[in-house]
Write a protein that holds these residues in place. Structure first.
Motif, PDB file in Angstrom:
ATOM      1  N   GLU A  18       0.841  -1.210   0.000  1.00  0.00           N
ATOM      2  CA  GLU A  18       0.000   0.000   0.000  1.00  0.00           C
ATOM      3  C   GLU A  18       0.878   1.264   0.000  1.00  0.00           C
ATOM      4  N   ILE A  19       1.951   1.221   0.790  1.00  0.00           N
ATOM      5  CA  ILE A  19       2.844   2.387   0.852  1.00  0.00           C
ATOM      6  C   ILE A  19       3.520   2.602  -0.509  1.00  0.00           C
ATOM      7  N   ILE A  20       3.991   1.509  -1.100  1.00  0.00           N
ATOM      8  CA  ILE A  20       4.687   1.608  -2.397  1.00  0.00           C
ATOM      9  C   ILE A  20       3.737   2.166  -3.459  1.00  0.00           C
ATOM     10  N   LEU A  46      10.108  -2.527   2.357  1.00  0.00           N
ATOM     11  CA  LEU A  46      10.317  -1.270   1.622  1.00  0.00           C
ATOM     12  C   LEU A  46      11.752  -1.189   1.098  1.00  0.00           C
ATOM     13  N   VAL A  47      12.702  -1.631   1.934  1.00  0.00           N
ATOM     14  CA  VAL A  47      14.104  -1.614   1.511  1.00  0.00           C
ATOM     15  C   VAL A  47      14.287  -2.554   0.314  1.00  0.00           C
ATOM     16  N   GLU A  48      13.682  -3.742   0.399  1.00  0.00           N
ATOM     17  CA  GLU A  48      13.802  -4.711  -0.713  1.00  0.00           C
ATOM     18  C   GLU A  48      13.200  -4.133  -1.990  1.00  0.00           C
ATOM     19  N   ALA A  49      12.066  -3.458  -1.846  1.00  0.00           N
ATOM     20  CA  ALA A  49      11.405  -2.885  -3.025  1.00  0.00           C
ATOM     21  C   ALA A  49      12.267  -1.783  -3.635  1.00  0.00           C
ATOM     22  N   TYR A  50      12.956  -1.027  -2.803  1.00  0.00           N
ATOM     23  CA  TYR A  50      13.866   0.008  -3.312  1.00  0.00           C
ATOM     24  C   TYR A  50      15.026  -0.652  -4.063  1.00  0.00           C
ATOM     25  N   GLN A  51      15.563  -1.715  -3.453  1.00  0.00           N
ATOM     26  CA  GLN A  51      16.730  -2.379  -4.063  1.00  0.00           C
ATOM     27  C   GLN A  51      16.396  -3.041  -5.390  1.00  0.00           C
ATOM     28  N   THR A  52      15.134  -3.402  -5.580  1.00  0.00           N
ATOM     29  CA  THR A  52      14.759  -4.037  -6.844  1.00  0.00           C
ATOM     30  C   THR A  52      14.052  -3.035  -7.777  1.00  0.00           C
ATOM     31  N   ASN A  53      14.279  -1.740  -7.481  1.00  0.00           N
ATOM     32  CA  ASN A  53      13.756  -0.648  -8.336  1.00  0.00           C
ATOM     33  C   ASN A  53      12.243  -0.602  -8.471  1.00  0.00           C
ATOM     34  N   GLU A  54      11.540  -1.120  -7.461  1.00  0.00           N
ATOM     35  CA  GLU A  54      10.076  -1.034  -7.521  1.00  0.00           C
ATOM     36  C   GLU A  54       9.578   0.299  -7.006  1.00  0.00           C
ATOM     37  N   VAL A  55      10.434   1.019  -6.286  1.00  0.00           N
ATOM     38  CA  VAL A  55      10.010   2.284  -5.689  1.00  0.00           C
ATOM     39  C   VAL A  55      11.228   3.178  -5.463  1.00  0.00           C
TER      40      VAL A  55
END
Ligand code: GLP
Length: 243
Positions: A18-20, A46-55
């Motif tokens: 939801e945050i992403i 959130l950190v994982e999503a940043y690292q995989t360029n999702e956010v």
């Protein structure tokens, strides 16, 4: 208040998604962040999503709920240290736009400025909350006025005891904190409260069974139009829906 009972893993997934989604669909967004063990899984996602360029967090600002009086950023139990090490240092948020109440006991003026700053930044889009075993949210202990704004608080014995697990001894736990007030929290556009484990089951039972009252700070959320309470099975186990 909407209630969702899921596994911890599912809750971390749903809340971080939801945050992403909010970040990806807004030109700028303001997150209200909490400390404690409960939101750690969401921050990890959130950190994982940043690292995989999702956010990307370049257009994100954040306000934290609270800070212990007297613990500065070099102290590994300060909430600034917690946020830097569990989230901010691992994503591309502008650290100068991550606001946490000062650990110094300052003036009424300072506390007021914290609320004003939130408002001037457009208000909090999503506020993440944990809950204390006595029903506190942020550091608003039972008895706190529903009209409270950011203020200095004396921590209850039960909170000092709960939080002592993070310190070498109970004597090291600060007895005071600076906390956003209940009214400050209610100004958020959307609120997500997460409760994990047996230690929270009584607070969650009271939250759903009692009328809103100042002895149960979290009960103020009943009058907010956009709140979801996410519980794991243990935290929800005293609710009638489980009977
Ligand atoms: C502290 C924080 C609260 C948090 C609570 C629960 O008192 N000020 O914001 O919700 O602890 O912590 P935990 O998530 O570790 O159970």
């Amino acid at each position: 208040m909407e209630l969702k009972v899921l596994t911890q893993e599912e809750i971390n997934e749903v809340v971080s998604n939801e945050i992403i989604e909010l970040i990806n669909n807004s030109s700028k967004c303001v997150l209200g962040l909490a400390t404690g063990s409960t939101p750690l899984g969401v921050y990890k996602k959130l950190v994982e999503a940043y690292q995989t360029n999702e956010v990307s967090f370049e257009n994100v600002e954040s306000f934290n709920l609270d800070e212990y009086v007297g613990l500065d950023s070099t102290n590994n139990q300060s909430y600034r240290y917690f946020m830097d090490h569990n989230l901010f240092n691992h994503i591309n948020i502008d650290i100068n736009k991550t606001y946490i109440p000062s650990d110094k006991e300052t003036s009424e003026n300072y506390y007021k400025r914290y609320d004003d700053k939130i408002e001037n930044h457009g208000g909090i889009d999503i506020q993440i909350l944990g809950i204390g075993s006595n029903g506190h949210i942020a550091f608003n202990e039972p008895g706190t006025s529903f009209d409270s704004l950011t203020h200095i608080v004396s921590l209850k014995e039960s909170t000092i005891k709960d939080n002592s697990r993070f310190f070498n001894s109970i004597d090291e736990v600060p007895t005071r904190a600076i906390s956003m007030g209940l009214k400050s929290i209610m100004n958020a556009k959307r609120i997500i409260l997460i409760a994990f484990g047996k230690n929270k089951q009584e607070a969650i039972r009271c939250l759903f069974e009692e009328e809103a009252n100042e002895n149960l700070p979290a009960s103020i959320l009943k009058s907010h139009p956009n709140v979801t309470i996410y519980c794991d099975k243990e935290a929800s186990s005293l609710l009638k829906i489980n009977a």
